[in-house]
Design an enzyme around this catalytic site. Structure first.
Site, PDB file in Angstrom:
ATOM      1  N   ASP A 127       1.154  -1.372   0.189  1.00 56.69           N
ATOM      2  CA  ASP A 127      -0.043  -0.345  -0.389  1.00 56.69           C
ATOM      3  C   ASP A 127       1.097   1.194  -0.144  1.00 56.69           C
ATOM      4  OD1 ASP A 127      -2.828   0.139   0.250  1.00 56.69           O
ATOM      5  OD2 ASP A 127      -3.055   0.308   2.069  1.00 56.69           O
ATOM      6  N   GLU A 152      -5.078   7.495  -0.073  1.00 57.19           N
ATOM      7  CA  GLU A 152      -5.577   7.477   1.086  1.00 57.19           C
ATOM      8  C   GLU A 152      -4.719   6.877   2.104  1.00 57.19           C
ATOM      9  OE1 GLU A 152      -7.387   3.153   0.251  1.00 57.19           O
ATOM     10  OE2 GLU A 152      -7.934   3.419   3.020  1.00 57.19           O
ATOM     11  N   ASP A 215      -6.190   5.993  -4.841  1.00 54.64           N
ATOM     12  CA  ASP A 215      -6.227   4.343  -4.111  1.00 54.64           C
ATOM     13  C   ASP A 215      -4.645   3.365  -4.184  1.00 54.64           C
ATOM     14  OD1 ASP A 215      -6.727   2.694  -1.868  1.00 54.64           O
ATOM     15  OD2 ASP A 215      -8.869   2.974  -2.395  1.00 54.64           O
ATOM     16  N   ILE A 217      -3.819   0.755  -2.603  1.00 54.46           N
ATOM     17  CA  ILE A 217      -4.411  -0.424  -3.298  1.00 54.46           C
ATOM     18  C   ILE A 217      -5.946  -0.440  -2.870  1.00 54.46           C
ATOM     19  CG2 ILE A 217      -4.454  -2.863  -2.843  1.00 54.46           C
ATOM     20  CD1 ILE A 217      -1.420  -2.867  -2.423  1.00 54.46           C
ATOM     21  N   ASP A 218      -6.791  -0.485  -3.435  1.00 61.49           N
ATOM     22  CA  ASP A 218      -7.942  -0.700  -3.605  1.00 61.49           C
ATOM     23  C   ASP A 218      -8.163  -2.098  -3.703  1.00 61.49           C
ATOM     24  OD1 ASP A 218     -10.713   0.385  -3.156  1.00 61.49           O
ATOM     25  OD2 ASP A 218     -11.193   0.261  -5.693  1.00 61.49           O
ATOM     26  N   THR A 220      -8.502  -4.210  -0.419  1.00 61.81           N
ATOM     27  CA  THR A 220      -6.727  -4.415   0.132  1.00 61.81           C
ATOM     28  C   THR A 220      -7.329  -6.261   0.892  1.00 61.81           C
ATOM     29  OG1 THR A 220      -7.313  -4.270   2.522  1.00 61.81           O
ATOM     30  CG2 THR A 220      -5.423  -2.774   1.501  1.00 61.81           C
ATOM     31  N   ASP A 366     -12.162   6.051  -3.694  1.00 59.81           N
ATOM     32  CA  ASP A 366     -12.827   4.755  -3.880  1.00 59.81           C
ATOM     33  C   ASP A 366     -13.280   4.591  -5.219  1.00 59.81           C
ATOM     34  OD1 ASP A 366     -12.050   2.952  -1.808  1.00 59.81           O
ATOM     35  OD2 ASP A 366     -12.980   3.301  -0.620  1.00 59.81           O
TER      36      ASP A 366
HETATM   37  P1  AMP Z   1     -14.759  -3.389  -2.257  1.00 60.94           P
HETATM   38  O1  AMP Z   1     -13.423  -4.060  -2.369  1.00 60.94           O
HETATM   39  O2  AMP Z   1     -15.587  -3.226  -3.295  1.00 60.94           O
HETATM   40  O3  AMP Z   1     -15.616  -3.959  -0.748  1.00 60.94           O
HETATM   41  O4  AMP Z   1     -13.844  -1.856  -1.712  1.00 60.94           O
HETATM   42  C1  AMP Z   1     -13.206  -2.081  -1.225  1.00 60.94           C
HETATM   43  C2  AMP Z   1     -12.765  -0.127  -0.477  1.00 60.94           C
HETATM   44  O5  AMP Z   1     -14.008   0.084   0.468  1.00 60.94           O
HETATM   45  C3  AMP Z   1     -12.140  -0.481   0.574  1.00 60.94           C
HETATM   46  O6  AMP Z   1     -11.091   0.791  -0.252  1.00 60.94           O
HETATM   47  C4  AMP Z   1     -12.255   0.382   1.646  1.00 60.94           C
HETATM   48  O7  AMP Z   1     -11.882   2.003   1.294  1.00 60.94           O
HETATM   49  C5  AMP Z   1     -13.737   0.530   2.210  1.00 60.94           C
HETATM   50  N1  AMP Z   1     -14.555  -0.013   2.693  1.00 60.94           N
HETATM   51  C6  AMP Z   1     -14.062  -0.043   4.375  1.00 60.94           C
HETATM   52  N2  AMP Z   1     -14.889  -0.013   4.890  1.00 60.94           N
HETATM   53  C7  AMP Z   1     -16.253  -0.414   4.474  1.00 60.94           C
HETATM   54  C8  AMP Z   1     -17.727  -0.215   4.927  1.00 60.94           C
HETATM   55  N3  AMP Z   1     -17.638  -0.687   6.397  1.00 60.94           N
HETATM   56  N4  AMP Z   1     -18.200  -0.301   4.435  1.00 60.94           N
HETATM   57  C9  AMP Z   1     -18.149   0.401   2.898  1.00 60.94           C
HETATM   58  N5  AMP Z   1     -16.663   0.485   2.030  1.00 60.94           N
HETATM   59  C10 AMP Z   1     -15.376   0.143   3.389  1.00 60.94           C
HETATM   60 MG    MG Z   2     -10.057   1.410  -1.331  1.00 62.75          MG
END
Ligand code: AMP
Ligand code: MG
Length: 430
Positions: A127, A152, A215, A217-218, A220, A366
């Site tokens: 990251d 981030e 981001d 690493i989106d 993680t 994001d």
């Molecule tokens: P995804 O892989 O589409 O589920 O989204 C990943 C992103 O969701 C991450 O980069 C976080 O920034 C974000 N994230 C973290 N916690 C939460 C949460 N509780 N609700 C929604 N998104 C989140």
């Molecule tokens: Mg992200």
């Protein structure tokens, strides 16, 4: 003088500057009218030229003519000396280099034993390493006094005594990646320089000027599982996303289905989009970019949908109820990260639904890159009330309930199903 129809994209500010300051846009050479890019976006304009010189030497500095000689784009920013084309090339280079670092760390992680797989430190290292590389490449490629990055990570935790080893690891990984790439002939970065570069990402963004949005690493959780993740980099200009890059190291170039989602691909995909220029996909090792388009399916029965792999990030039961209302037959395709926007932009599925828990605030990094990748591929992303996403409010998106994405034709039906399902959910159960 040859006569042709072509298209130039500017913000209103840049347009008026050009008209007043650039003699090359003298009406004797160019006859044009100003047209907003879209009905909802009245701050970005196109000069629709009715008559123009065929000679590229008459074009303003920073302007390029596409190979079909019809489309011309140039920097629209009042705060950057670079064209969007130049900025997109730099963004692609930055995300590609960062993804190389991430791929190496993930390879090591997946080869390690079970015990170290439960350790979260590999994703921490990747990251930070990814953020350093993106910030480093952008500043090398586009030197500017006004570099602004909304990202981030910051260096707070890394400056602590107990993080010394992690910082050393990040620094080595970054230096190895730069050296192996060979583009930049620089002395290796010191740990202090690495910390300083990470902190370039603490910008607050906002409605004025240009801001990169990253981001590093989106997804993680997907990275740790060995599944999908993305390096997501967008550029805001006067509060609007004007270009974006999504590097998806584990996304195959071919269409994915829910059956194939775990298949690791060694090369990966790079999506890139620029305002009014479309969305392109290429392999991360540099195949010829191909233009992509969202699915045109109007029939919800043929429409599959994407959502988060992690149920904690988006309500699977709400999306299930929306899909049922619409008549979607296919099971959901659950993958991590903005790879969902990339997959949707090439028609792998038709809908993306995201409904975080009440109170969760979405961050701009994001969604910024994904938003333009979808928009330029002919799709539309909005909040659950149908409003476009607003990236001008700082580090957070200010939105109603959730994010929904689909093609233009299906959006009205999707919006209705979303609102009906939300109303039902709000009713006390009998
Ligand atoms: P995804 O892989 O589409 O589920 O989204 C990943 C992103 O969701 C991450 O980069 C976080 O920034 C974000 N994230 C973290 N916690 C939460 C949460 N509780 N609700 C929604 N998104 C989140
Ligand atoms: Mg992200």
């Amino acid at each position: 003088m040859a006569s042709s129809s072509s298209c130039i994209t500017f913000t209103a500010a840049a347009a008026s500057r050009l008209v007043h300051l650039n003699p090359k846009l003298n009406p004797n050479l160019f006859k044009f009218k100003l047209k907003p890019i879209s009905l909802t976006n009245k701050s970005l304009y196109t000069f629709v030229t009715l008559k123009s010189s065929s000679s590229s030497s008459s074009l303003p500095a920073g302007t390029t003519r596409s190979s079909n000689n019809r489309s011309i784009t140039m920097s629209s920013s009042s705060s950057s000396p670079y064209s969007y084309n130049q900025q997109l090339v730099a963004a692609k280079k930055a995300a590609s280099l960062a993804s190389r670092l991430c791929q190496n760390v993930q390879k090591e992680l997946l080869q390690s034993d079970v015990q170290s797989k439960s350790d979260k430190s590999p994703v921490t290292v990747a990251d930070y390493g990814s953020q350093v590389l993106v910030s480093f490449v952008l500043q090398k490629e586009l030197p500017s006094q006004t570099f602004s990055l909304v990202a981030e990570e910051d260096s707070g935790d890394l400056r602590k005594e107990e993080s010394q080893e992690t910082l050393q690891r990040i620094t080595k990984l970054v230096n190895d990646t730069i050296a192996n790439d060979g583009t930049y002939n620089v002395t290796p970065l010191s740990e202090t320089e690495v910390l300083t570069i990470i902190d370039c990402g603490t910008s607050e963004g906002g409605p004025n000027g240009q801001h990169w949005v990253l981001d590093p690493i989106d997804g993680t959780k997907g990275f740790l599982r060995g599944d999908q993740y993305a390096i997501a980099l967008g550029l805001l200009d006067e509060g609007k996303v004007v270009l974006g890059v999504l590097a998806c190291p584990n996304l195959p170039l071919e269409s994915i289905t829910s059956q194939h989602q775990n298949a690791l691909n060694k090369v990966g995909c790079l999506f890139s989009a620029q305002l009014s220029c479309g969305t392109y996909m290429e392999s991360l090792d540099g195949s010829t970019p191909v233009k992509v388009h969202v699915s045109n399916t109007e029939n919800p029965e043929e429409a599959s949908f994407f959502e988060s792999y992690e149920a904690a990030h988006s309500s699977h039961s709400l999306s299930g109820s929306i899909a049922k209302k619409l008549g979607v037959k296919a099971p959901p395709c659950r993958i991590d990260s903005q790879a969902k926007y990339g997959a949707l932009s090439r028609g792998d599925g038709v809908i993306y639904l995201r409904f975080p828990n009440k109170g969760y605030r979405e961050k701009i990094w994001d969604h910024a890159a994904g938003y333009i990748v979808i928009a330029e591929a002919g799709g539309v992303a909005s909040d659950a009330a149908g409003k476009p996403l607003d990236f001008s409010k700082g580090r957070y998106l200010d939105l109603d309930t959730g994010i929904i994405v689909t093609n233009q034709k299906l959006m009205p039906a999707l919006l209705k199903a979303v609102q009906d399902s939300l109303k039902e959910q709000a009713l006390p159960s009998l």
